[in-house]
Enzyme design. Structure first.
Site, PDB file in Angstrom:
ATOM      1  N   GLU A  22       0.832  -1.221   0.000  1.00 39.78           N
ATOM      2  CA  GLU A  22       0.000   0.000   0.000  1.00 39.78           C
ATOM      3  C   GLU A  22       0.863   1.267   0.000  1.00 39.78           C
ATOM      4  O   GLU A  22       2.054   1.209   0.300  1.00 39.78           O
ATOM      5  CB  GLU A  22      -0.922  -0.008   1.225  1.00 39.78           C
ATOM      6  N   LYS A  84      -5.592  10.327   1.427  1.00 43.57           N
ATOM      7  CA  LYS A  84      -5.633   8.970   1.979  1.00 43.57           C
ATOM      8  C   LYS A  84      -6.793   8.257   1.298  1.00 43.57           C
ATOM      9  O   LYS A  84      -7.943   8.657   1.468  1.00 43.57           O
ATOM     10  CB  LYS A  84      -5.823   9.042   3.488  1.00 43.57           C
ATOM     11  N   VAL A 104      -4.943  -0.012   3.237  1.00 47.12           N
ATOM     12  CA  VAL A 104      -5.108  -1.455   3.059  1.00 47.12           C
ATOM     13  C   VAL A 104      -6.426  -1.723   2.323  1.00 47.12           C
ATOM     14  O   VAL A 104      -6.471  -2.487   1.360  1.00 47.12           O
ATOM     15  CB  VAL A 104      -5.074  -2.177   4.424  1.00 47.12           C
ATOM     16  N   ASP A 136     -16.505   4.517  14.391  1.00 40.96           N
ATOM     17  CA  ASP A 136     -15.386   4.560  13.448  1.00 40.96           C
ATOM     18  C   ASP A 136     -14.804   3.156  13.305  1.00 40.96           C
ATOM     19  O   ASP A 136     -14.115   2.659  14.192  1.00 40.96           O
ATOM     20  CB  ASP A 136     -14.320   5.542  13.958  1.00 40.96           C
ATOM     21  N   SER A 138     -12.643   0.890  10.524  1.00 40.78           N
ATOM     22  CA  SER A 138     -11.879   1.019   9.286  1.00 40.78           C
ATOM     23  C   SER A 138     -12.521   0.247   8.143  1.00 40.78           C
ATOM     24  O   SER A 138     -12.988  -0.886   8.323  1.00 40.78           O
ATOM     25  CB  SER A 138     -10.459   0.496   9.497  1.00 40.78           C
ATOM     26  N   ASP A 140     -10.903  -1.129   6.025  1.00 43.31           N
ATOM     27  CA  ASP A 140     -10.050  -2.308   5.803  1.00 43.31           C
ATOM     28  C   ASP A 140     -10.840  -3.587   6.096  1.00 43.31           C
ATOM     29  O   ASP A 140     -10.675  -4.598   5.407  1.00 43.31           O
ATOM     30  CB  ASP A 140      -8.820  -2.298   6.737  1.00 43.31           C
ATOM     31  N   LYS A 157      -3.625  -2.442  14.410  1.00 42.33           N
ATOM     32  CA  LYS A 157      -2.917  -1.382  15.118  1.00 42.33           C
ATOM     33  C   LYS A 157      -3.462  -1.233  16.536  1.00 42.33           C
ATOM     34  O   LYS A 157      -4.663  -1.171  16.747  1.00 42.33           O
ATOM     35  CB  LYS A 157      -3.006  -0.079  14.332  1.00 42.33           C
TER      36      LYS A 157
HETATM   37  N1  PSU Z   1       0.156   0.360   8.953  1.00 46.56           N
HETATM   38  C1  PSU Z   1       1.226   1.179   9.229  1.00 46.56           C
HETATM   39  N2  PSU Z   1       1.092   2.519   8.972  1.00 46.56           N
HETATM   40  C2  PSU Z   1      -0.066   3.036   8.401  1.00 46.56           C
HETATM   41  C3  PSU Z   1      -1.168   2.165   8.105  1.00 46.56           C
HETATM   42  C4  PSU Z   1      -0.993   0.837   8.411  1.00 46.56           C
HETATM   43  O1  PSU Z   1       2.269   0.709   9.705  1.00 46.56           O
HETATM   44  O2  PSU Z   1      -0.113   4.232   8.134  1.00 46.56           O
HETATM   45  C5  PSU Z   1      -2.448   2.679   7.431  1.00 46.56           C
HETATM   46  C6  PSU Z   1      -2.981   1.585   6.497  1.00 46.56           C
HETATM   47  O3  PSU Z   1      -3.022   2.133   5.206  1.00 46.56           O
HETATM   48  C7  PSU Z   1      -4.369   1.255   6.995  1.00 46.56           C
HETATM   49  C8  PSU Z   1      -4.796   2.587   7.525  1.00 46.56           C
HETATM   50  O4  PSU Z   1      -5.190   0.782   5.966  1.00 46.56           O
HETATM   51  O5  PSU Z   1      -3.588   3.019   8.229  1.00 46.56           O
HETATM   52  C9  PSU Z   1      -6.015   2.488   8.407  1.00 46.56           C
HETATM   53  O6  PSU Z   1      -6.557   3.766   8.562  1.00 46.56           O
HETATM   54  P1  PSU Z   1      -8.050   3.954   9.146  1.00 46.56           P
HETATM   55  O7  PSU Z   1      -7.951   3.504  10.566  1.00 46.56           O
HETATM   56  O8  PSU Z   1      -8.310   5.439   9.012  1.00 46.56           O
HETATM   57  O9  PSU Z   1      -8.961   3.124   8.294  1.00 46.56           O
HETATM   58 MN    MN Z   2     -11.834   5.409  10.224  1.00 44.16          MN
END
Ligand code: PSU
Ligand code: MN
Length: 295
Positions: A22, A84, A104, A136, A138, A140, A157
């Site tokens: 990604e 993003k 992702v 919220d 994701s 993903d 994460k």
């Molecule tokens: N893993 C990392 N750094 C990042 C991300 C993942 O080590 O920046 C990113 C990925 O692109 C993942 C996104 O899809 O964070 C998720 O963001 P959100 O929680 O806003 O969906």
């Molecule tokens: Mn989000």
């Protein structure tokens, strides 16, 4: 609308091993100027393991699968000025010619179109803490439920609600395989996560579970690999999330905000660990892709 690099197309046509990567982490995941190294090192490790890297991003009105070093540099240099790009953002980026750094979820959407089966990243998104007040979750997760792709990550994460994310993955029918571990890695931290429903010890075992899952008509899987080096960032996460709330940071901005906070406060340690786990996960994704291609 979608364009595959010739090397990626050839590998897919001949049933070879391809690993998608990604661009959100390249543009938004690291301090300015450090994203390019991360991208190049992940690609290098994929090649070293015998697969073809296919880094995904939206560039000049096209979803591109497989980027040159110059193109990767455009994402790294853009930083926050790159959009993003989750699954919902791809169409707007294409139609408006906006530089879109795919998450992702966005990358999975491109994998579905291109026929790529493996993806390596740092940590996937999931159910955010406090989801009862603010829903919220994701994208993903939803995309993983749809795309027939195995993702290698260091779990989810840890700035998320990890237990709720694991529950959501079950709800969505996504297998979570611990890589030589019985608990879910917590991104920067290897130990202390909830138990995983299954463990695999070798790349060929992971490939055979993926093959069985896809043969049963199912979609995504998560292969969760613990980071080699661990760091406890829980107190920093809590401080960063409190800061984000106080400053009104929400939605797509939360993850990069918290990661930047952790990177600042750990004087380089979290950056080093994050870089290493991304490269190691890319290499493992390539090993599994090779085992699958040679089955
Ligand atoms: N893993 C990392 N750094 C990042 C991300 C993942 O080590 O920046 C990113 C990925 O692109 C993942 C996104 O899809 O964070 C998720 O963001 P959100 O929680 O806003 O969906
Ligand atoms: Mn989000």
């Amino acid at each position: 609308m979608i364009e595959l690099a010739p090397e990626v197309r050839d590998a897919l046509d001949s049933g070879g091993a391809v690993v998608a990567l990604e661009t959100t982490l390249v543009a938004h995941g690291f301090p300015a100027g450090e994203g390019l190294d991360v991208a190049l090192e992940a690609e290098r490790r994929v090649r070293e393991a015998g697969a073809v890297p296919a880094t995904v991003g939206v560039l000049e009105g096209r979803v591109r699968v497989g980027l040159s070093a110059d193109e990767l540099e455009r994402f790294a240099a853009a930083g926050d000025s790159a959009r993003k790009a989750g699954p919902r953002d791809l169409a707007v980026c294409v139609a408006e010619g906006v530089l879109g750094a795919t998450t992702v979820g966005g990358t999975l959407a491109a994998c579905s179109l291109a026929g790529i089966r493996f993806l390596g990243t740092g940590g996937i998104g999931g159910v955010h803490r406090g989801f009862a007040e603010r829903a919220d979750v994701s994208a993903d997760l939803g995309e993983l439920a749809r795309a027939g792709v195995l993702i290698v990550s260091s779990g989810v994460k840890s700035l998320l609600d990890v237990d709720a994310t694991l529950e959501a993955l079950e709800t969505l029918g996504v297998p979570v395989l611990g890589w030589q571990t019985e608990t879910l890695p917590l991104f920067y931290t290897a130990a202390g996560g909830p138990p995983v429903p299954a463990t695999v010890a070798t790349a060929s075992k992971a490939a055979s579970v993926a093959l069985a899952h896809w043969s049963l008509g199912r979609a995504g899987l998560l292969l969760a690999r613990p980071p080699t080096e661990s760091l406890d960032v829980e107190p920093l996460i809590e401080a960063a999330l409190a800061d984000a709330r106080a400053q009104g940071v929400s939605g797509q901005a939360v993850t990069p905000f918290v990661l930047a906070h952790i990177h600042r406060e750990t004087a380089g340690a979290s950056v080093r660990i994050n870089k290493r786990l991304i490269a190691d996960n890319a290499a493992l994704a390539a090993e599994v892709a090779c085992a699958y291609a040679g089955r």
